[in-house]
Design a protein around this motif. Structure first.
Motif, short mmCIF file in Angstrom:
data_model
loop_
_atom_site.label_atom_id
_atom_site.label_comp_id
_atom_site.label_asym_id
_atom_site.label_seq_id
_atom_site.Cartn_x
_atom_site.Cartn_y
_atom_site.Cartn_z
N VAL A 219 -28.36 -2.40 6.73
CA VAL A 219 -28.67 -1.53 7.86
C VAL A 219 -27.64 -0.41 8.01
O VAL A 219 -26.65 -0.36 7.28
CB VAL A 219 -28.75 -2.36 9.16
CG1 VAL A 219 -29.97 -3.27 9.14
CG2 VAL A 219 -27.50 -3.22 9.33
N HIS A 220 -27.86 0.47 9.03
CA HIS A 220 -26.95 1.61 9.20
C HIS A 220 -26.76 1.98 10.66
O HIS A 220 -27.13 3.06 11.10
CB HIS A 220 -27.42 2.81 8.37
CG HIS A 220 -28.73 3.40 8.80
ND1 HIS A 220 -28.94 4.76 8.90
CD2 HIS A 220 -29.88 2.84 9.16
CE1 HIS A 220 -30.17 5.00 9.28
NE2 HIS A 220 -30.77 3.84 9.44
N ALA A 221 -26.15 1.08 11.41
CA ALA A 221 -25.73 1.39 12.79
C ALA A 221 -24.50 0.53 13.05
O ALA A 221 -24.60 -0.61 13.50
CB ALA A 221 -26.84 1.08 13.79
N ARG A 222 -23.33 1.07 12.74
CA ARG A 222 -22.11 0.26 12.71
C ARG A 222 -21.84 -0.45 14.04
O ARG A 222 -21.40 -1.61 14.05
CB ARG A 222 -20.91 1.12 12.31
CG ARG A 222 -19.63 0.31 12.08
CD ARG A 222 -19.83 -0.74 11.00
NE ARG A 222 -18.73 -1.69 10.93
CZ ARG A 222 -17.71 -1.59 10.08
NH1 ARG A 222 -17.63 -0.56 9.25
NH2 ARG A 222 -16.78 -2.50 10.08
N SER A 223 -22.09 0.21 15.16
CA SER A 223 -21.82 -0.43 16.44
C SER A 223 -22.69 -1.67 16.63
O SER A 223 -22.22 -2.71 17.11
CB SER A 223 -22.07 0.56 17.60
OG SER A 223 -23.42 1.01 17.60
N LYS A 224 -23.94 -1.59 16.21
CA LYS A 224 -24.85 -2.74 16.32
C LYS A 224 -24.47 -3.83 15.30
O LYS A 224 -24.57 -5.03 15.58
CB LYS A 224 -26.29 -2.30 16.09
CG LYS A 224 -26.86 -1.42 17.19
CD LYS A 224 -28.32 -1.06 16.89
CE LYS A 224 -28.89 -0.11 17.93
NZ LYS A 224 -29.04 -0.73 19.24
N GLU A 225 -24.04 -3.40 14.12
CA GLU A 225 -23.64 -4.35 13.09
C GLU A 225 -22.44 -5.17 13.56
O GLU A 225 -22.38 -6.39 13.38
CB GLU A 225 -23.30 -3.62 11.81
CG GLU A 225 -24.47 -2.92 11.15
CD GLU A 225 -24.02 -1.96 10.06
OE1 GLU A 225 -23.17 -2.38 9.24
OE2 GLU A 225 -24.50 -0.81 10.03
N ASP A 226 -21.46 -4.49 14.16
CA ASP A 226 -20.26 -5.18 14.63
C ASP A 226 -20.59 -6.19 15.73
O ASP A 226 -20.03 -7.29 15.77
CB ASP A 226 -19.24 -4.16 15.15
CG ASP A 226 -18.62 -3.34 14.02
OD1 ASP A 226 -18.70 -3.77 12.85
OD2 ASP A 226 -18.04 -2.27 14.31
N LYS A 227 -21.52 -5.83 16.61
CA LYS A 227 -21.93 -6.75 17.66
C LYS A 227 -22.66 -7.96 17.07
O LYS A 227 -22.49 -9.10 17.52
CB LYS A 227 -22.85 -6.04 18.67
CG LYS A 227 -22.14 -5.03 19.55
CD LYS A 227 -23.11 -4.33 20.49
CE LYS A 227 -22.40 -3.30 21.36
NZ LYS A 227 -23.36 -2.56 22.25
N PHE A 228 -23.46 -7.72 16.06
CA PHE A 228 -24.21 -8.77 15.36
C PHE A 228 -23.25 -9.79 14.76
O PHE A 228 -23.44 -11.01 14.90
CB PHE A 228 -25.05 -8.11 14.26
CG PHE A 228 -25.89 -9.03 13.43
CD1 PHE A 228 -27.07 -9.57 13.92
CD2 PHE A 228 -25.50 -9.34 12.13
CE1 PHE A 228 -27.86 -10.40 13.14
CE2 PHE A 228 -26.28 -10.18 11.34
CZ PHE A 228 -27.45 -10.71 11.84
N VAL A 229 -22.19 -9.31 14.13
CA VAL A 229 -21.20 -10.21 13.52
C VAL A 229 -20.36 -10.90 14.59
O VAL A 229 -20.12 -12.10 14.53
CB VAL A 229 -20.30 -9.42 12.54
CG1 VAL A 229 -19.16 -10.30 12.04
CG2 VAL A 229 -21.12 -8.91 11.36
N ALA A 230 -19.92 -10.13 15.60
CA ALA A 230 -19.09 -10.69 16.66
C ALA A 230 -19.80 -11.79 17.43
O ALA A 230 -19.17 -12.75 17.89
CB ALA A 230 -18.65 -9.58 17.62
N ALA A 231 -21.13 -11.67 17.54
CA ALA A 231 -21.91 -12.68 18.26
C ALA A 231 -22.20 -13.91 17.40
O ALA A 231 -22.82 -14.87 17.87
CB ALA A 231 -23.22 -12.07 18.74
#
Length: 264
Positions: free
Chosen positions: A77-89
């Motif tokens: 994917v390509h939305a770093r802010s969403k990716e970081d939240k996905f991993v953090a969760a």
């Protein structure tokens, strides 16, 4: 005698284990598919690993949702802010940078908002809104849509009204819609280059650092979803970031132009 031989042979064949090809489920953005990159990138991996990759091409938001529910093994994917939240969760693990290109603001040759040549993407979006020139939005929670909304926010504008059309469609379809309506849109450069010969839209604004567009690959967390195919998923991630994968990515061109660049 012959009948006995045939029956015996059938029984032996039925008793043999079925060696089904292993499937890897990949949720990715419409840009990787619309640009033609996946058709170049996946077959070598499938052949080398005797597997098949089942692709679900949707917006980044939907791709990550599929990861959250465990309906896929890997997301690209390509939305770093969403990716970081996905991993953090705790939904994803082992995120890796894969490649990048950039976003461009496209528009008709008539350029009713007068934005062609601007280097400030926020200023361009502001002019589009002030002139109420037609703008076609992905409107689908994709990475492109996420970046578009960030630009409107930076401009202090709530995009709404008859001039602002939310398509809820993939990038290729949105390019066609914007072309038909002689409007503006935000696109990743890869999909634009793949569609350039089919539409009359041109690049109006490019080069702003806020238009940088990085892609990342993430394995769905097997601790949450034990059915995730960890070994195959990791092989795929290793492939994307390997010399072989990087050469395929950088070597992929449309109309003589490179669509994606590998991350350092």
């Amino acid at each position: 005698m012959l009948r006995h031989f045939v029956i015996t042979t059938l029984l032996v064949l039925l008793a043999m284990p079925a060696f089904a090809i292993e499937h890897l489920r990949l949720a990715t953005t419409t840009s990787t598919e619309n640009s033609g990159l996946l058709a170049e990138l996946l077959p070598p991996f499938e052949k080398a690993n005797d597997c098949h990759i089942d692709v679900i091409a949707v917006g980044t938001g939907k791709a990550l949702k599929l990861g959250e529910t465990g309906d896929v093994d890997v997301v690209l994917v390509h939305a770093r802010s969403k990716e970081d939240k996905f991993v953090a969760a705790g939904y994803g693990v082992d995120r890796r940078d894969v490649m990048y290109n950039d976003f461009v603001i496209l528009g008709p040759k008539s350029d009713p908002a007068g934005i062609k040549g601007l280097k400030d993407a926020v200023a361009a979006m502001t002019r589009i809104a002030l002139t109420q020139a037609t703008f076609v939005s992905r409107g689908d929670d994709s990475g492109t849509n996420t970046r578009e909304l960030q630009l409107w926010k930076a401009a202090g504008i709530k995009a709404e009204g008859d001039w602002y059309l939310e398509a809820g469609r993939g990038m290729g379809e949105v390019l066609t819609m914007a072309d038909e309506r002689r409007g503006y849109t935000l696109s990743d450069r890869g999909t634009y280059l793949a569609y350039r010969d089919k539409i009359d839209l041109g690049v109006m604004v490019e080069g702003d650092k806020r238009l940088f567009n990085p892609y990342g690959v993430i394995m769905v967390n097997p601790a949450r979803h034990p059915h995730v195919k960890v070994k195959l998923a990791r092989k795929f991630m290793d492939f994307l970031t390997s010399d072989t994968g990087r050469k395929l990515i950088t070597g992929y061109r449309r109309g003589g132009e490179q669509l994606f660049y590998v991350a350092d």
